[in-house]
Design a protein around this motif. Structure first.
Motif: not given
Lengths: 287, 278
Positions: B9-14, B36-37
């Motif tokens: 979720x964090x990966x897709x959100x970012x 952000x990356x």
């Protein structure tokens, strides 16, 4: 002829300086040895001694040449004293790392050219990663991998890959972006898909850049493999030769390993240059 | 399996946020996207280490590294002074000065240039770090031997770049300054050295990283009981990975700062060059 003569002159000058330096650096030890043997310390006696010491401070060029020759031709190539065997160990890690690194670099570059979010996210960090002295983590990578049970070729290859991936990434991104708006518009007017634009326009025009960076990358990956052999007490490879030579004061061994590494680097760069010429000629890009 | 969901979720959100921000493409969003990356990589690293109980011997979490960094600031500072300031910086300065002086000295002889340039290019591609054990033997364990390794490592890239830079003026410019009856040194100082600066700085920037690598790697072959290379190899021996990573953070910060300072000087000195005008 116009180019060979100056190069030869400079090379000869370097060898001459080397001989003079070898004489003076080894003089101290030669004086002691000759005094112990009770020989008259004439210049010729001193000179002969400095040129043929067992563990000189700086071995004379011919001593290194003899060490190199014995390491390459004087042993069976499976022997642990053979430079061919050690060179092969280093070479296999270099090539594996080079393959992983340049493939990663090319794939990332293709992604960066096609995806703006990826460009803005990855590129600054890829550039920043190069100000990090990556070789410093070499021992850690080796130890960590060893603790998980991965030893031998792969940890060294990963260090090589990390060093070689960046030049390839930057060179390929630059190369894939060389087609100008006119050429891209022409492709669009032919209704070319993104795939076709990549394979028929972007990739061919990136080739000269790609090869220039591959040459840098293969030299970097050899450095990575050698440094990867330094820390964890590796027993095979040119880096291990350097390390054991420095532990036991075998200067001739260090210099032979160094020259073997230099020759290997030269040969690898030449091979990539040869493939470059061949490919560019086939593609009609040769100048 | 359940642990993987928040990570994803964090990966897709970012990533979604970045993909959306990247469409604006202004200066501020570019910086923001990169930040952000970087932050999302750190968060993911922390989450993965915690969720899967990765032992700190293999990969310590960023929080552990930060804690080790805070607890060892004194040691890290001593190592920084020993390796970066004494070893790398002094070696880099000597090497750069020697390379630029050599380039100017052989500038008057096309014969020497034609001879030295191919050899310089060849040597620049060689694994020069290999010379470290020899120089450690000659100059002892302290920082002098590290500085010597750095001198040899940075010499050739800077030399090759300076020679190329000194050849960068075209005949028209040289003729013009000759019509003003400028002597060799005047034309060197007022025309050719300024024109060579972008090339020289290219060499200087490349060699900042080389200088750090040389200083750290040379310590693997013998060093006093301080220094970053020494600390890394002993901490690896004790499996104190957070300390190793803290040293790497120091190396990364020092490397970036080193490069940044050189780039800043370049921007001040070569403000006229197209690549500096935005």
């Amino acid at each position: 002829m116009n180019r060979i003569l100056p190069v030869l002159t400079v090379l000869l000058a370097i060898i001459a300086v080397w001989y003079v330096a070898a004489y003076f650096l080894n003089l101290n030890w030669a004086n002691q040895q000759i005094a112990r043997e009770g020989i008259e310390p004439t210049f010729s006696a001193l000179f002969q001694n400095t040129m043929a010491q067992e563990r000189p401070v700086l071995p004379a060029p011919h001593q290194v040449a003899v060490g190199l020759w014995e390491g390459i031709a004087g042993q069976k190539i499976t022997s642990k004293r053979s430079l061919v065997w050690h060179g092969w160990v280093t070479l296999s890690a270099t090539l594996a790392g080079f393959a992983i690194g340049s493939l990663t670099g090319i794939l990332l570059a293709a992604g960066i050219v096609h995806n703006r979010a990826m460009d803005q996210s990855v590129m600054p960090w890829a550039i920043a990663s190069q100000t990090v002295p990556i070789l410093a983590i070499a021992p850690m990578v080796i130890v960590v991998m060893a603790s998980v049970g991965v030893t031998g070729l792969l940890p060294k290859a990963i260090i090589s890959a990390w060093l070689s991936f960046f030049p390839v990434l930057v060179g390929t991104v630059k190369g894939l972006r060389t087609p100008d708006a006119m050429q891209l518009d022409l492709m669009r007017s032919w209704n070319a898909s993104a795939n076709q634009v990549f394979w028929r326009l972007r990739l061919p025009s990136a080739m000269p850049y790609l090869f220039a960076s591959l040459k840098v990358a293969i030299a970097a990956s050899l450095v990575g493999a050698i440094v990867g052999e330094l820390p964890a007490g590796a027993t095979a490879g040119l880096g291990a030769r350097l390390l054991s030579g420095s532990y036991y004061g075998q200067t001739v061994q260090i210099w032979s390993a160094l020259f073997a590494a230099a020759a290997l680097a030269g040969i690898l760069v030449l091979i990539v240059g040869w493939i470059e010429r061949l490919t560019l000629k086939r593609m009609g890009l040769a100048r | 399996m359940m642990a993987a969901l928040p990570i994803l979720a964090v990966w897709l959100g970012a990533w979604g946020l970045n993909a959306w921000l990247a469409r604006f493409d202004t200066r501020a969003t570019r910086v923001l996207v990169a930040l952000i990356f970087g932050a999302s990589i750190l968060i993911l690293w922390e989450m993965i280490v915690r969720a899967y109980n990765v032992p700190s011997v293999i990969l310590p979490a960023p929080s552990q590294i930060a804690a080790s960094f805070a607890a060892n600031t004194r040691t890290l500072w001593i190592d920084f002074v020993q390796t970066i300031l004494k070893g790398a910086l002094s070696g880099w300065l000597i090497g750069a000065a020697a390379a630029i002086a050599t380039a100017i000295a052989i500038d008057r002889s096309p014969f020497l240039q034609r001879g030295l340039l191919p050899i310089g290019n060849f040597v620049a591609a060689l694994p020069i770090v290999g010379i470290a054990p020899i120089l450690v033997m000659w100059f002892g364990f302290d920082w002098q031997s590290k500085a010597a390794v750095v001198v040899v490592m940075v010499f050739f890239p800077i030399l090759v770049n300076t020679i190329a830079g000194l050849a960068a003026t075209d005949a028209l410019q040289r003729d013009l300054i000759a019509t003003w009856s400028a002597g060799y040194w005047q034309s060197l100082w007022k025309l050719r050295l300024p024109a060579a600066l972008p090339f020289i700085f290219n060499g200087l920037k490349i060699s900042t990283t080389l200088a750090l690598i040389g200083a750290i790697v040379a310590e693997f072959f013998g060093s006093p009981t301080r220094g970053m290379g020494f600390r890394i190899s002993t901490a690896v021996g004790q499996l104190d990975m957070p300390l190793v990573w803290a040293e790497i953070v120091v190396a990364a910060l020092a490397g970036s700062a080193f490069y940044g300072i050189v780039a800043l000087i370049e921007a001040r000195l070569t403000f006229w060059h197209p690549s500096q005008r935005t």
